[in-house]
Scaffold this active site. Structure first.
Site, short mmCIF file in Angstrom:
data_model
loop_
_atom_site.label_atom_id
_atom_site.label_comp_id
_atom_site.label_asym_id
_atom_site.label_seq_id
_atom_site.Cartn_x
_atom_site.Cartn_y
_atom_site.Cartn_z
N GLY A 75 0.83 -1.21 0.00
CA GLY A 75 0.00 0.00 0.00
C GLY A 75 0.85 1.25 0.00
O GLY A 75 0.46 2.29 0.52
N GLY A 76 2.03 1.15 -0.60
CA GLY A 76 3.01 2.24 -0.56
C GLY A 76 2.61 3.49 -1.32
O GLY A 76 3.19 4.55 -1.10
N THR A 77 1.63 3.40 -2.22
CA THR A 77 1.21 4.59 -2.96
C THR A 77 0.07 5.33 -2.27
O THR A 77 -0.42 6.33 -2.77
CB THR A 77 0.77 4.22 -4.39
N ARG A 107 -6.32 -9.19 13.67
CA ARG A 107 -5.45 -9.46 14.83
C ARG A 107 -5.53 -10.93 15.24
O ARG A 107 -4.50 -11.55 15.54
CB ARG A 107 -5.84 -8.57 16.01
N LYS A 119 -10.73 -5.09 12.27
CA LYS A 119 -9.32 -5.10 12.68
C LYS A 119 -9.04 -6.20 13.69
O LYS A 119 -7.96 -6.79 13.70
CB LYS A 119 -8.94 -3.73 13.24
#
Length: 313
Positions: free
Chosen positions: A11-13, A143, A139
């Site tokens: 998800g670097g962009t 987890r 979430k």
């Protein structure tokens, strides 16, 4: 001196992802960015990936639709950080992260995984109202998958992103501060916690090789930024040398407005509700299973809310 971990950012962009790439490179990590074929002809994302490459990052092709490609990408690194945007449709985001968990299990070499959280600690939101509790429940599903698989982890609770909250004086749908008026949640005195997005990235990268944060939650609570909405407004008024016209929205009025919105908007507004009416970010002490970032890393000169507001002058 111990070698720094090799890092893969998924998800670097994205909004936070691009900051994580920058922080990882600045802190001397060999940094990989997952290049997903699904971006197609999104020229802005392609150009951003190419800019990462120029800065020294390595692009590695991998797809959530190709388990083998994910496993091969993971075998190149020690640490995985997922920064998939929270704007994804609920089931889609869960599916992507569960696929990533499966790939991490298969690869067998990952020393630490940081899933896409970076907001309110979902473990403390079991009493959140519908429909917003869905994001916290999601979430917790991730987890559970991580911990059931025995994958080493760090969860990052970054609280309120300054760009979304401080800029609009904490008002939903606003990202620029008004010079005329503001609506307060109730009396506006409930405390929240605001963190500059670049600081979130800096703290996150600092934690990945720190044994103190292994299998713990890292809370980002910069002391000067634990403020109420009224205090944030006061800082802005001081900067512009003008008092804003203030109105107040009661808790019931807020809930009534929220119920009139589309589902996606209701989910987002639920977060505002718990933060600014119930003080959910600042009404508890950090336990033994967690660490506080500014205490662990006092060398980080974090951006204070007052200084953050100066860019809008």
């Amino acid at each position: 001196m111990a070698l720094k971990s090799k890092v893969l950012i998924v998800g670097g962009t994205g909004y936070l992802g691009k900051r994580l790439v920058k922080a990882s490179l600045e802190q001397g990590h060999e940094t990989y960015v997952l290049q997903r074929p699904e971006i197609g002809v999104d020229i802005e994302k392609v150009q951003l990936l190419l800019s990462f490459k120029k800065q020294g990052a390595r692009l590695v092709i991998g797809s959530f639709n190709d388990h083998r490609s994910l496993v091969e990408a993971l075998k190149l690194v020690d640490v995985v950080i997922c920064a998939i945007s929270g704007v994804h449709i609920r089931s889609h985001q869960i599916l992507l992260q569960l696929k990533l968990v499966d790939a991490i299990k298969k690869a067998g070499n990952i020393k630490r995984f940081l899933p896409s959280e970076f907001g309110t600690d979902p473990a403390r939101m079991t009493d959140a109202i519908e429909p917003g509790r869905v994001s916290f429940d999601d979430k917790m599903v991730i987890r559970k998958a991580i911990e059931d698989a025995g994958i080493p982890f760090t969860y990052v609770s970054a609280n309120c992103f300054a760009g979304y909250m401080v800029g609009g004086l904490c008002q939903p749908g606003h990202i620029l501060p008004s010079r005329e008026s503001v609506t307060l949640f109730g009396d506006g005195n409930k405390k929240s916690i605001f963190v500059d997005e670049d600081d979130i990235a800096t703290y996150t990268i600092k934690t990945i090789d720190d044994p103190h944060t292994l299998n713990k939650t890292l809370y980002l609570r910069p002391p000067a930024n634990i403020l109420s909405q009224r205090e944030v407004v006061g800082l802005w008024e001081k900067l512009i040398r003008k008092e804003l016209q203030k109105s107040s929205l009661s808790e019931q009025e807020f809930l009534n407005i929220m119920k009139e919105q589309e589902y996606a908007e209701q989910v987002g507004l639920t977060h505002y509700y718990h933060v600014f009416y119930h003080e959910c970010l600042a009404n508890f002490e950090i336990g033994k299973d967690a660490e506080e970032a500014s205490a662990l890393y006092p060398d980080v000169k974090y951006v204070k809310v007052e200084d953050y507001l100066k860019q809008y002058l």
